[in-house]
Design a protein around this motif. Structure first.
Motif, mmCIF file in Angstrom:
data_model
loop_
_atom_site.group_PDB
_atom_site.id
_atom_site.type_symbol
_atom_site.label_atom_id
_atom_site.label_comp_id
_atom_site.label_asym_id
_atom_site.label_seq_id
_atom_site.Cartn_x
_atom_site.Cartn_y
_atom_site.Cartn_z
ATOM 1 N N VAL A 19 31.152 63.427 8.278
ATOM 2 C CA VAL A 19 30.135 64.139 7.522
ATOM 3 C C VAL A 19 30.033 63.502 6.147
ATOM 4 O O VAL A 19 31.049 63.370 5.442
ATOM 5 C CB VAL A 19 30.466 65.629 7.381
ATOM 6 N N PHE A 20 28.799 63.065 5.801
ATOM 7 C CA PHE A 20 28.544 62.459 4.493
ATOM 8 C C PHE A 20 27.476 63.299 3.812
ATOM 9 O O PHE A 20 26.337 63.341 4.270
ATOM 10 C CB PHE A 20 28.065 61.018 4.641
ATOM 11 N N ASP A 21 27.852 63.931 2.709
ATOM 12 C CA ASP A 21 26.932 64.857 2.049
ATOM 13 C C ASP A 21 26.862 64.504 0.566
ATOM 14 O O ASP A 21 27.871 64.542 -0.145
ATOM 15 C CB ASP A 21 27.437 66.292 2.214
ATOM 16 N N GLY A 22 25.652 64.124 0.134
ATOM 17 C CA GLY A 22 25.427 63.873 -1.278
ATOM 18 C C GLY A 22 25.949 62.557 -1.773
ATOM 19 O O GLY A 22 26.168 62.370 -2.972
ATOM 20 N N ASN A 23 26.182 61.595 -0.897
ATOM 21 C CA ASN A 23 26.669 60.299 -1.320
ATOM 22 C C ASN A 23 25.518 59.419 -1.791
ATOM 23 O O ASN A 23 24.363 59.636 -1.467
ATOM 24 C CB ASN A 23 27.384 59.616 -0.150
ATOM 25 N N SER A 38 28.380 56.963 15.862
ATOM 26 C CA SER A 38 28.140 58.077 16.772
ATOM 27 C C SER A 38 28.651 59.381 16.189
ATOM 28 O O SER A 38 29.753 59.453 15.633
ATOM 29 C CB SER A 38 28.839 57.808 18.105
ATOM 30 N N GLY A 39 27.828 60.430 16.335
ATOM 31 C CA GLY A 39 28.256 61.774 16.012
ATOM 32 C C GLY A 39 28.382 62.066 14.530
ATOM 33 O O GLY A 39 28.958 63.088 14.141
ATOM 34 N N ASN A 40 27.803 61.222 13.679
ATOM 35 C CA ASN A 40 27.914 61.421 12.243
ATOM 36 C C ASN A 40 26.781 62.307 11.718
ATOM 37 O O ASN A 40 25.683 62.326 12.263
ATOM 38 C CB ASN A 40 27.877 60.069 11.527
ATOM 39 N N ILE A 41 27.064 63.021 10.628
ATOM 40 C CA ILE A 41 26.057 63.797 9.912
ATOM 41 C C ILE A 41 25.946 63.207 8.512
ATOM 42 O O ILE A 41 26.945 63.148 7.768
ATOM 43 C CB ILE A 41 26.444 65.286 9.834
ATOM 44 N N VAL A 42 24.738 62.770 8.185
ATOM 45 C CA VAL A 42 24.485 62.185 6.867
ATOM 46 C C VAL A 42 23.347 62.984 6.229
ATOM 47 O O VAL A 42 22.246 63.024 6.763
ATOM 48 C CB VAL A 42 24.094 60.691 6.978
ATOM 49 N N GLY A 49 19.997 56.969 4.592
ATOM 50 C CA GLY A 49 21.054 57.585 5.373
ATOM 51 C C GLY A 49 21.958 56.556 6.034
ATOM 52 O O GLY A 49 23.154 56.488 5.752
ATOM 53 N N ILE A 50 21.391 55.731 6.900
ATOM 54 C CA ILE A 50 22.128 54.672 7.589
ATOM 55 C C ILE A 50 21.361 53.367 7.376
ATOM 56 O O ILE A 50 20.154 53.294 7.629
ATOM 57 C CB ILE A 50 22.261 54.957 9.091
ATOM 58 N N SER A 51 22.092 52.315 6.897
ATOM 59 C CA SER A 51 21.477 51.007 6.672
ATOM 60 C C SER A 51 22.198 49.965 7.497
ATOM 61 O O SER A 51 23.434 49.967 7.576
ATOM 62 C CB SER A 51 21.549 50.629 5.185
#
Length: 478
Positions: A19-23, A38-42, A49-51
């Motif tokens: 879980v990545f929140d506010g990064n 897989s299975g991540n929350i951003v 979000g994902i690069s």
């Protein structure tokens, strides 16, 4: 925050269930192959979000990316990707943006409420976009710029502010089996050649259902309902529009260009025109056209072929402005104004079957040919205002007037005109030629002529009170 930049190839990071929140930046990979995310929350990322850059053979599966300031997923110069089962929503720009990618799939993802496009791709070759849900994005559902061999299959694309699917500079793409509704344009393709647009269901577009600018495209088996402007708008050459079902659009098909083929479509309840064509050498054939408030088929141009169409309950069945067009073997029933309306020269109207209502064939022009048509139960079978027209071997039954002509040097030969409620043939003008017509049971005159130097010869008139009435000088009756 995870921020991975790999200088070495063939590494294999696997990032699961975080879980990545506010990064500042959620997950970033560079020059890193054979990855699994897989299975991540951003969420709430200050950037994207994902690069992913210069990273091949990557699986991005079952992640949720939401409320990023920029893109949900940003991919560049990476091939052989599998992006599936992700949720991308409420991001500040596109749900996903991919640039310079080959041999990849985007399958079964959800793209909702992103401030840009749902999916944005550029410089793509051999990519599949299948079974995605793409809804309520601020721009296009899918935007592709410079694509080749892109397949867009079985997606639900709904309520995006611009186009459901927009392809620019595309070639050999396939858009098939999609459900597209409540977008500005359903499918919008610019500079598009040799694409296939098949089996899509497109409802309630605010502008056009399908809009294409290009050549050699095949557009078949689509269902388009309720577009505010056009069901189809096509500009280009050598396109095929076939076997589509189009109903309740303002104009069902608008085509500008040459050598296109519009065939076997079913067109119902158009507000303005069912089929409107501007150009040369187009073919309009074997269509079913019903209940247009104005025109069934409307043509502006020359050398077009309109044949074997079935038209019923249109205000005007076929309307033509131009020269050397061919109208043949159409069946036209219950046109409220004209079954066929021609303005132009050297057009050929042959072997049409026309029944009921107002004027069968109305022509303003010269050197047109009207032959082998069958016209029943209209007010005037053929009405012509012009010179040097040829009307021969037609059959007129149970009309008010069989033939009514104003002009000179017209030739009316070998027609059958029976049971007219007024005159069988009436001509106003000079030097017209009326020969070998057969007329029976016309209530007033078989032939009435008003003018000079007309030739009336070898006509057979029977069971009519007054055979021939001639008003004028130097007319010849033999």
């Amino acid at each position: 925050m995870i921020h991975i930049k790999r200088k070495l190839l063939n590494t294999n990071p696997q990032i699961y269930n975080n879980v990545f929140d506010g990064n500042n930046d959620g997950i970033s990979l560079m020059k890193s192959n054979n990855n699994i995310l897989s299975g991540n929350i951003v969420k709430n990322s200050f950037l994207g979000g994902i690069s992913l850059y210069e990273s091949n053979n990557t699986i991005i599966w079952n992640n949720t990316v939401e409320n990023s300031k920029y893109e949900g997923i940003d991919v560049g110069e990476s091939n052989k990707l599998n992006i599936s089962n992700n949720i991308l929503r409420n991001n500040g720009k596109d749900g996903i943006v991919i640039v310079d990618c080959r041999n990849s799939i985007i399958i079964n993802n959800s793209f909702e409420n992103n401030k840009g496009n749902g999916i944005s791709i550029q410089d793509i070759k051999n990519m599949d976009l299948n079974w995605n849900n793409i809804r309520n994005n601020s721009q296009n559902g899918i935007l592709s710029y410079v694509s080749n061999n892109l397949t867009i299959n079985s997606n639900l694309i709904e309520s995006n502010n611009k186009a459901g699917v927009k392809l620019e500079t595309s070639k050999n793409d396939i858009v098939i089996n999609n459900s597209i509704k409540n977008n500005s344009n359903g499918i919008y393709i610019i500079a598009a050649n040799q694409n296939k647009i098949n089996n899509n269901k497109i409802n309630n577009s605010n502008k056009s259902g399908i809009l294409i600018e290009g050549k050699g495209n095949i557009i078949k088996f689509n269902i388009i309902n309720g577009s505010s402007s056009y069901g189809f708008f096509v500009e280009g050459s050598s396109n095929l529009l076939s076997e589509n079902n189009i109903s309740k659009n303002k104009i069902a098909i608008k085509l500008i260009g040459n050598s296109n083929n519009i065939s076997r479509n079913k067109v119902l309840k158009s507000i303005t025109s069912s089929i409107s064509v501007e150009g040369w050498r187009n073919v309009i054939k074997l269509n079913i056209i019903k209940d247009s408030e104005n025109y069934g088929v409307q043509i502006v141009g020359g050398n077009n072929s309109i044949n074997n169409n079935n038209l019923s309950k249109n205000k005007v069945g076929i309307d033509v402005k131009g020269k050397e067009n061919k109208l043949s073997s159409n069946k036209i029933i219950t046109s409220n104004l004209y079954s066929i309306n021609i303005k132009g020269n050297k057009n050929k109207i042959k072997n049409n079957d026309i029944k009921l209502k107002n004027i069968g064939i109305n022509i303003k022009g010269n050197k047109n040919q009207v032959n082998e048509n069958k016209i029943n139960n209209v007010k005037i079978g053929v009405y012509i205002n012009g010179d040097k027209n040829l009307i021969f071997t037609n059959k007129f039954y149970l009309n008010v007037y069989g033939v009514y002509i104003k002009g000179k040097l017209n030739n009316i030969t070998k027609n059958i005109v029976n049971n007219s409620k007024f005159h069988g043939i009436e001509v106003k003008g000079n030097k017209n030629y009326i020969k070998r017509n057969v007329m029976e049971k016309n209530k007033h005159h078989g032939i009435k002529v008003n003018g000079k130097e007309n030739i009336i010869i070898k006509n057979k008139i029977s069971k009519t009170k007054r055979s021939i009435l001639v008003i004028g000088t130097k007319n010849s009756i033999k």
